[in-house]
Design a protein around this motif. Structure first.
Motif, short mmCIF file in Angstrom:
data_model
loop_
_atom_site.label_atom_id
_atom_site.label_comp_id
_atom_site.label_asym_id
_atom_site.label_seq_id
_atom_site.Cartn_x
_atom_site.Cartn_y
_atom_site.Cartn_z
N GLU A 209 0.83 -1.21 0.00
CA GLU A 209 0.00 0.00 0.00
C GLU A 209 0.86 1.26 0.00
OE1 GLU A 209 -2.44 -0.52 3.42
OE2 GLU A 209 -3.82 -1.93 2.44
N ILE A 210 1.93 1.23 0.80
CA ILE A 210 2.84 2.39 0.87
C ILE A 210 3.55 2.59 -0.46
CG2 ILE A 210 4.95 3.25 1.95
CD1 ILE A 210 4.03 1.81 4.53
N LEU A 211 4.07 1.49 -1.02
CA LEU A 211 4.80 1.58 -2.28
C LEU A 211 3.89 2.01 -3.43
CD1 LEU A 211 7.05 -1.61 -1.96
CD2 LEU A 211 7.78 0.77 -1.78
N LEU A 212 2.63 1.56 -3.39
CA LEU A 212 1.68 1.94 -4.43
C LEU A 212 1.37 3.44 -4.35
CD1 LEU A 212 -0.15 1.16 -6.76
CD2 LEU A 212 -1.93 0.56 -5.09
N ALA A 213 1.20 3.95 -3.13
CA ALA A 213 0.95 5.38 -2.95
C ALA A 213 2.13 6.20 -3.45
CB ALA A 213 0.68 5.68 -1.48
N ALA A 214 3.34 5.72 -3.17
CA ALA A 214 4.53 6.43 -3.63
C ALA A 214 4.62 6.41 -5.15
CB ALA A 214 5.78 5.79 -3.02
N ALA A 215 4.31 5.25 -5.76
CA ALA A 215 4.36 5.13 -7.22
C ALA A 215 3.34 6.04 -7.89
CB ALA A 215 4.12 3.67 -7.63
N LYS A 216 2.16 6.16 -7.29
CA LYS A 216 1.12 7.04 -7.85
C LYS A 216 1.54 8.50 -7.78
CE LYS A 216 -2.93 4.11 -7.03
NZ LYS A 216 -4.16 3.91 -6.22
N ASN A 217 2.25 8.87 -6.72
CA ASN A 217 2.74 10.24 -6.60
C ASN A 217 3.80 10.55 -7.66
OD1 ASN A 217 1.26 11.45 -4.50
ND2 ASN A 217 2.46 10.37 -2.95
N GLU A 218 4.62 9.53 -7.95
CA GLU A 218 5.70 9.71 -8.93
C GLU A 218 5.17 9.72 -10.36
OE1 GLU A 218 8.59 6.69 -8.28
OE2 GLU A 218 8.84 7.18 -6.15
N LYS A 219 4.20 8.81 -10.61
CA LYS A 219 3.66 8.66 -11.97
C LYS A 219 2.13 8.72 -11.91
CE LYS A 219 7.58 5.80 -13.49
NZ LYS A 219 8.15 6.78 -14.41
N PRO A 220 1.57 9.90 -11.70
CA PRO A 220 0.11 10.01 -11.50
C PRO A 220 -0.73 9.59 -12.70
CG PRO A 220 1.14 12.17 -11.75
CD PRO A 220 2.25 11.20 -11.60
N ASN A 221 -0.15 9.61 -13.89
CA ASN A 221 -0.92 9.27 -15.10
C ASN A 221 -0.64 7.85 -15.61
OD1 ASN A 221 -2.08 11.89 -15.21
ND2 ASN A 221 -0.17 12.66 -16.12
N ALA A 222 0.16 7.11 -14.88
CA ALA A 222 0.53 5.76 -15.34
C ALA A 222 -0.63 4.80 -15.14
CB ALA A 222 1.75 5.27 -14.56
N PRO A 223 -0.81 3.84 -16.06
CA PRO A 223 -1.86 2.84 -15.91
C PRO A 223 -1.57 1.93 -14.71
CG PRO A 223 -0.47 2.32 -17.78
CD PRO A 223 -0.07 3.68 -17.33
N GLU A 224 -2.63 1.30 -14.21
CA GLU A 224 -2.50 0.47 -13.00
C GLU A 224 -1.49 -0.66 -13.19
OE1 GLU A 224 -5.29 -2.04 -9.85
OE2 GLU A 224 -6.14 -1.24 -11.70
N LYS A 225 -1.44 -1.24 -14.38
CA LYS A 225 -0.51 -2.34 -14.63
C LYS A 225 0.93 -1.89 -14.44
CE LYS A 225 0.67 -5.85 -18.10
NZ LYS A 225 0.37 -6.38 -19.47
N VAL A 226 1.25 -0.70 -14.90
CA VAL A 226 2.60 -0.16 -14.74
C VAL A 226 2.90 0.11 -13.27
CG1 VAL A 226 4.09 1.83 -15.22
CG2 VAL A 226 2.65 0.87 -17.04
N LEU A 227 1.93 0.68 -12.56
CA LEU A 227 2.11 0.97 -11.14
C LEU A 227 2.34 -0.30 -10.33
CD1 LEU A 227 -0.67 3.68 -10.63
CD2 LEU A 227 1.80 4.06 -10.76
N LEU A 228 1.55 -1.34 -10.64
CA LEU A 228 1.72 -2.61 -9.93
C LEU A 228 3.07 -3.25 -10.23
CD1 LEU A 228 -1.86 -4.16 -10.32
CD2 LEU A 228 -0.85 -3.09 -8.29
#
Length: 304
Positions: A209-228
């Motif tokens: 959950e923490i890493l996902l939140a950090a990834a969303k902050n870094e790449k807010p427009n990235a698709p979910e597959k990329v974030l995961l």
């Protein structure tokens, strides 16, 4: 809500490595909760994922003896190197090796083996009187392995003490050397688990959950597959650091061999069924806070 003091901000900065203002804002955002502030900073990409949370403060020795590791603390490093202090620590280890106590309270209440007229606690008090400095028997732990060996290792004169339980159908020089090398690895790189199977599932869930939140902050427009994918990669990297068998073996000639691969190679060479069962690592003063001495300020105060 906890008061956001300068000391609290300083502590968060030491734990995370984030900037002073970022720490202050993080604490304010979570009403002074230290654990939530750490998570908040990590989600914002402002904190290192593996900053050590406990501060090493108290002096003393972590000492091993055949299958037991003990930690005995003193006020100063000078006393920790004293021969009388170290003799006492050796005696405490011998007592712990034969003890049936399940915790430190029961251990301190036991009769002192070298003088049954005293308890361990009373012998500690007597030693304090002789040495002239406050001391504490903080903790001990024992490991046994009837089908293999328990390897002990003391690093840096007692700064770190390690026990490693190895189950093996063969105990020869190669297996013993492997056990010592892995114990040294544990001392140096401080793993939390032996294998990934031991990692707490709640921890993994929280970490994702923490890493996902950090990834969303870094790449807010990235698709979910990329974030995961980013989360999976970062979590895998973390697990390689905290799981012993996944760590790169520090003495590997190619710089790539893992501890698990090294153990497998020794098992094959020895013709042994071999596994790492458990380890205990004591770092002297871990989690204890030592008095913060500012000698310059002290001298300045005296000459005013």
């Amino acid at each position: 809500m906890a008061e956001i003091t300068a000391a609290l901000v300083k502590e968060l900065r030491e734990v995370t490595g984030a900037g002073m203002m970022a720490c202050k804002k993080a604490l304010a955002a979570v009403e002074g909760d230290m654990e939530k502030a750490i998570e908040h900073l990590r989600e914002q990409g402002l904190a290192g994922a593996e900053k050590k949370a406990g501060r090493i403060a108290a002096e003393g020795v972590s000492f091993t003896k055949r299958g037991v590791v003990v930690e005995v603390n003193a006020e100063t490093d000078f006393v920790a190197k004293n021969e009388k202090f170290r003799t006492f620590v050796d005696e405490v280890a011998a007592q712990a090796l034969n003890s049936n106590a399940k915790d430190i309270t029961a251990f301190l209440a036991e009769k002192w083996e070298l003088d049954s007229s005293k308890t361990v606690s009373e012998q500690l008090s007597a030693t304090i009187s002789v040495i002239g400095e406050n001391m504490n028997i903080r903790r001990f732990e024992k490991l046994e392995e009837p089908n293999g060996l328990v390897q002990d290792y003391v690093h840096s004169g007692g700064r770190i003490g390690v026990l490693l339980q190895v189950k093996s159908s063969v105990v020869n020089d190669a297996v013993k050397e492997m056990a010592k090398n892995v114990a040294m690895q544990i001392a140096a790189l401080n793993p939390k688990y032996i294998t990934r199977a031991e990692v707490d599932q709640d921890y993994l869930k929280s970490e994702k959950e923490i890493l996902l939140a950090a990834a969303k902050n870094e790449k807010p427009n990235a698709p979910e597959k990329v974030l995961l994918g980013i989360v999976e990669g970062r979590l895998n990297k973390e697990l390689k650091e905290v799981c012993l068998v996944d760590q790169v073996y520090v003495r590997a000639e190619d710089g790539k061999q893992t501890v698990g691969q090294y153990v497998e190679s020794v098992a094959k060479q020895a013709g042994a069924e071999l596994s790492l069962v458990r380890f205990v690592r004591f770092e002297t003063g871990e989690g204890l806070e030592k008095k913060n001495e500012d000698f310059a300020a002290e001298v300045a105060a005296q000459i005013k």
